[in-house]
Design a protein around this motif. Structure first.
Motif, PDB file in Angstrom:
ATOM      1  N   UNK A 189       4.864 -10.623   4.508  1.00 49.10           N
ATOM      2  CA  UNK A 189       3.556 -10.056   4.843  1.00 49.10           C
ATOM      3  C   UNK A 189       3.416  -9.824   6.336  1.00 49.10           C
ATOM      4  N   UNK A 190       3.904 -10.770   7.142  1.00 54.57           N
ATOM      5  CA  UNK A 190       3.807 -10.626   8.601  1.00 54.57           C
ATOM      6  C   UNK A 190       4.595  -9.404   9.083  1.00 54.57           C
ATOM      7  N   UNK A 191       5.748  -9.182   8.486  1.00 56.10           N
ATOM      8  CA  UNK A 191       6.547  -8.003   8.872  1.00 56.10           C
ATOM      9  C   UNK A 191       5.746  -6.736   8.535  1.00 56.10           C
ATOM     10  N   UNK A 192       5.134  -6.720   7.376  1.00 59.36           N
ATOM     11  CA  UNK A 192       4.356  -5.533   6.968  1.00 59.36           C
ATOM     12  C   UNK A 192       3.149  -5.343   7.897  1.00 59.36           C
ATOM     13  N   UNK A 193       2.462  -6.440   8.226  1.00 58.56           N
ATOM     14  CA  UNK A 193       1.293  -6.319   9.109  1.00 58.56           C
ATOM     15  C   UNK A 193       1.721  -5.794  10.480  1.00 58.56           C
ATOM     16  N   UNK A 194       2.852  -6.296  10.969  1.00 59.42           N
ATOM     17  CA  UNK A 194       3.317  -5.880  12.300  1.00 59.42           C
ATOM     18  C   UNK A 194       3.662  -4.396  12.330  1.00 59.42           C
ATOM     19  N   UNK A 195       4.056  -3.847  11.189  1.00 59.64           N
ATOM     20  CA  UNK A 195       4.449  -2.433  11.147  1.00 59.64           C
ATOM     21  C   UNK A 195       3.400  -1.562  10.450  1.00 59.64           C
ATOM     22  N   UNK A 196       2.220  -2.119  10.234  1.00 59.94           N
ATOM     23  CA  UNK A 196       1.154  -1.334   9.619  1.00 59.94           C
ATOM     24  C   UNK A 196       1.497  -0.790   8.236  1.00 59.94           C
ATOM     25  N   UNK A 197       2.150  -1.612   7.462  1.00 59.17           N
ATOM     26  CA  UNK A 197       2.593  -1.188   6.130  1.00 59.17           C
ATOM     27  C   UNK A 197       1.660  -1.799   5.079  1.00 59.17           C
ATOM     28  N   UNK A 198       1.148  -0.949   4.193  1.00 60.52           N
ATOM     29  CA  UNK A 198       0.285  -1.450   3.123  1.00 60.52           C
ATOM     30  C   UNK A 198       1.147  -2.107   2.048  1.00 60.52           C
ATOM     31  N   UNK A 199       0.642  -3.193   1.459  1.00 60.91           N
ATOM     32  CA  UNK A 199       1.414  -3.939   0.458  1.00 60.91           C
ATOM     33  C   UNK A 199       0.758  -3.797  -0.912  1.00 60.91           C
ATOM     34  N   UNK A 200       1.481  -3.165  -1.827  1.00 55.82           N
ATOM     35  CA  UNK A 200       1.024  -3.140  -3.212  1.00 55.82           C
ATOM     36  C   UNK A 200       1.681  -4.331  -3.884  1.00 55.82           C
ATOM     37  N   UNK A 201       0.868  -5.317  -4.248  1.00 57.54           N
ATOM     38  CA  UNK A 201       1.416  -6.529  -4.860  1.00 57.54           C
ATOM     39  C   UNK A 201       1.232  -6.430  -6.373  1.00 57.54           C
ATOM     40  N   UNK A 202       2.340  -6.231  -7.071  1.00 59.92           N
ATOM     41  CA  UNK A 202       2.289  -6.180  -8.538  1.00 59.92           C
ATOM     42  C   UNK A 202       2.356  -7.624  -9.027  1.00 59.92           C
ATOM     43  N   UNK A 203       1.203  -8.141  -9.476  1.00 57.40           N
ATOM     44  CA  UNK A 203       1.119  -9.550  -9.883  1.00 57.40           C
ATOM     45  C   UNK A 203       0.839  -9.677 -11.377  1.00 57.40           C
ATOM     46  N   UNK A 204       1.377  -8.738 -12.136  1.00 55.83           N
ATOM     47  CA  UNK A 204       1.086  -8.693 -13.575  1.00 55.83           C
ATOM     48  C   UNK A 204       1.622  -9.929 -14.313  1.00 55.83           C
ATOM     49  N   UNK A 205       2.688 -10.562 -13.774  1.00 52.74           N
ATOM     50  CA  UNK A 205       3.250 -11.744 -14.441  1.00 52.74           C
ATOM     51  C   UNK A 205       2.711 -13.055 -13.845  1.00 52.74           C
ATOM     52  N   UNK A 206       1.605 -12.968 -13.105  1.00 52.25           N
ATOM     53  CA  UNK A 206       1.075 -14.126 -12.367  1.00 52.25           C
ATOM     54  C   UNK A 206       0.903 -15.381 -13.215  1.00 52.25           C
TER      55      UNK A 206
END
Ligand SMILES: Cc1ncc(COP(=O)(O)O)c(C=O)c1O
Length: 393
Positions: A189-206
């Protein structure tokens, strides 16, 4: 003594059932065992059947809205089971999670943009990227000593090189069965935040974390992570409701939510299915005991598979932390993927998902679905064991 029936084999053949009927439609033998697509051979929770029956008897099936009771049932479920409460305004309903992945790709990227994934991974991730004219960029998971981990450095390099705008995270991961830890999610997540990348979290098997493991919702890590996230959830895996076509997507950031809704609006999809809403609320309100018992059964089935794999030279089981879809490493059999396919389909008379479906990184693996009565899982394991032992004879 169990309260619910997870033992009776329910005949799903000739019911338009994808899992059982598609195989013979493709010309294969009807008595092959299909342990492939991720749905279960069990009836859903009795509370859902009762609620649906009552709704059927009502007889009017017009346009439907989610009620206050619906929203609360979903919010309370995530709070009770995962210690994280999605807010009411974050909700967007879609007819499925794959549908939502396509919406996210269209809402947050332009044609030609790069979207990053971590193969081997659920193959519709690739399809929703490529079929929408985007560029798939991969950061393969690492497989060392029988265990999968994320390659954080490689991921960051790929982000920088491709200027990807979107990351589709599989949490927990299908097919490798990892329940990502808080530390792993925070690092990626930190890498994505640092690069302004949106995260689609597929949590269907949560809901399928196995004993000693837990599901960490990506958006529970903190406000900045939630702000970057599109969290895809559904009751469909948990309660076997895939045919009712309903998922709950949580998008905390208001601008992102508005962009997603604009894209959704262009598809013409508007109201959810009346049966999807009815069953979801009943399951989330009253299905907890059923789910806990189901998880015990899945655990026993995993034990059956583990024991069988222990008797199969050349095959090993990647430890399953979540999902009901164990990943079998067949690379020690000395077969190529065509040989593994012949072994599974012709010798063992099974229909399993072959590893290469999940990307070239899945070469040498197969995925098996354990959500069937134990006798059926035992039969499938026996067939595979005999086939492996028959190799080279
Ligand atoms: C990771 C993952 N996402 C999404 C789906 C399918 O979701 P839906 O049927 O809601 O499109 C599956 C089904 O196997 C899955 O494993």
């Amino acid at each position: 003594m169990t309260k619910y029936d997870f033992e009776t084999i329910i005949d799903r053949r000739n019911t338009g059932c994808l899992k059982w009927d598609a195989w013979s439609r493709r010309g294969h033998a009807a008595d092959d065992l299909p342990l492939w697509v991720a749905d279960m051979d069990f009836k859903t929770a009795p509370a859902a059947i009762e609620a649906l029956t009552e709704r059927v008897q009502h007889g009017v099936y017009g346009y439907t809205m989610a009620t206050d009771g619906y929203y609360e049932s979903v919010q309370n479920w995530f709070e009770r089971r995962h210690g994280w409460r999605p807010e009411r305004e974050w909700f967007v309903m879609t007819p499925g999670v794959v549908f939502a992945l396509s919406m996210a790709v269209n809402a947050f990227t332009q044609p030609g943009d790069a979207v990053i994934i971590q193969p081997p991974v659920y193959y519709p991730f690739r399809l929703m990227i490529q079929d929408n004219g985007r560029k798939m960029v991969t950061s393969p998971l690492r497989y060392e000593n029988g265990r999968y981990t994320m390659d954080f450095e490689g991921f960051e390099r790929q982000l920088e090189k491709s200027a990807a705008k979107l990351f589709i995270l599989c949490n927990p991961h299908n097919p490798v069965g990892r329940a990502w830890t808080e530390d792993e999610l925070r690092r990626i997540g930190d890498i994505c935040l640092a690069h302004n990348v949106r995260v689609v979290a597929d949590e269907i098997h949560a809901d399928f974390a196995r004993p000693d493991f837990k599901h960490v919702p990506f958006a529970s890590l903190g406000r900045e992570y939630a702000d970057a996230a599109v969290v895809c959830t559904a009751p469909s895996k948990t309660f076997n409701l895939a045919g009712l076509q309903l998922s709950n997507i949580f998008i905390p950031n208001a601008d992102a939510r508005a962009a997603f809704k604009r894209t959704l609006g262009r598809t013409g999809y508007d109201e959810p299915s009346v049966f999807g809403v009815t069953a979801t609320q009943a399951c989330y309100e009253q299905g907890e005991e059923w789910l806990d018992e189901l998880k015990g059964v899945l655990n026993e089935n995993y034990g059956v598979l583990q024991a069988a794999v222990d008797r199969m030279p050349g095959v090993s089981l990647v430890p399953l932390e979540s999902t009901y879809l164990p990943w079998l490493d067949c690379s020690g059999l000395g077969l190529d993927d065509a040989g593994i396919k012949r072994l599974v389909e012709q010798d063992a008379k099974l229909w399993l998902d072959l590893g290469t479906m999940f990307g070239p990184e899945g070469s040498g693996f197969v995925r098996m679905n354990l959500a069937s009565p134990k006798s059926l899982v035992q039969e499938a394991c026996d067939r595979l064991e005999q086939a492996v032992k028959g190799l080279g004879k």
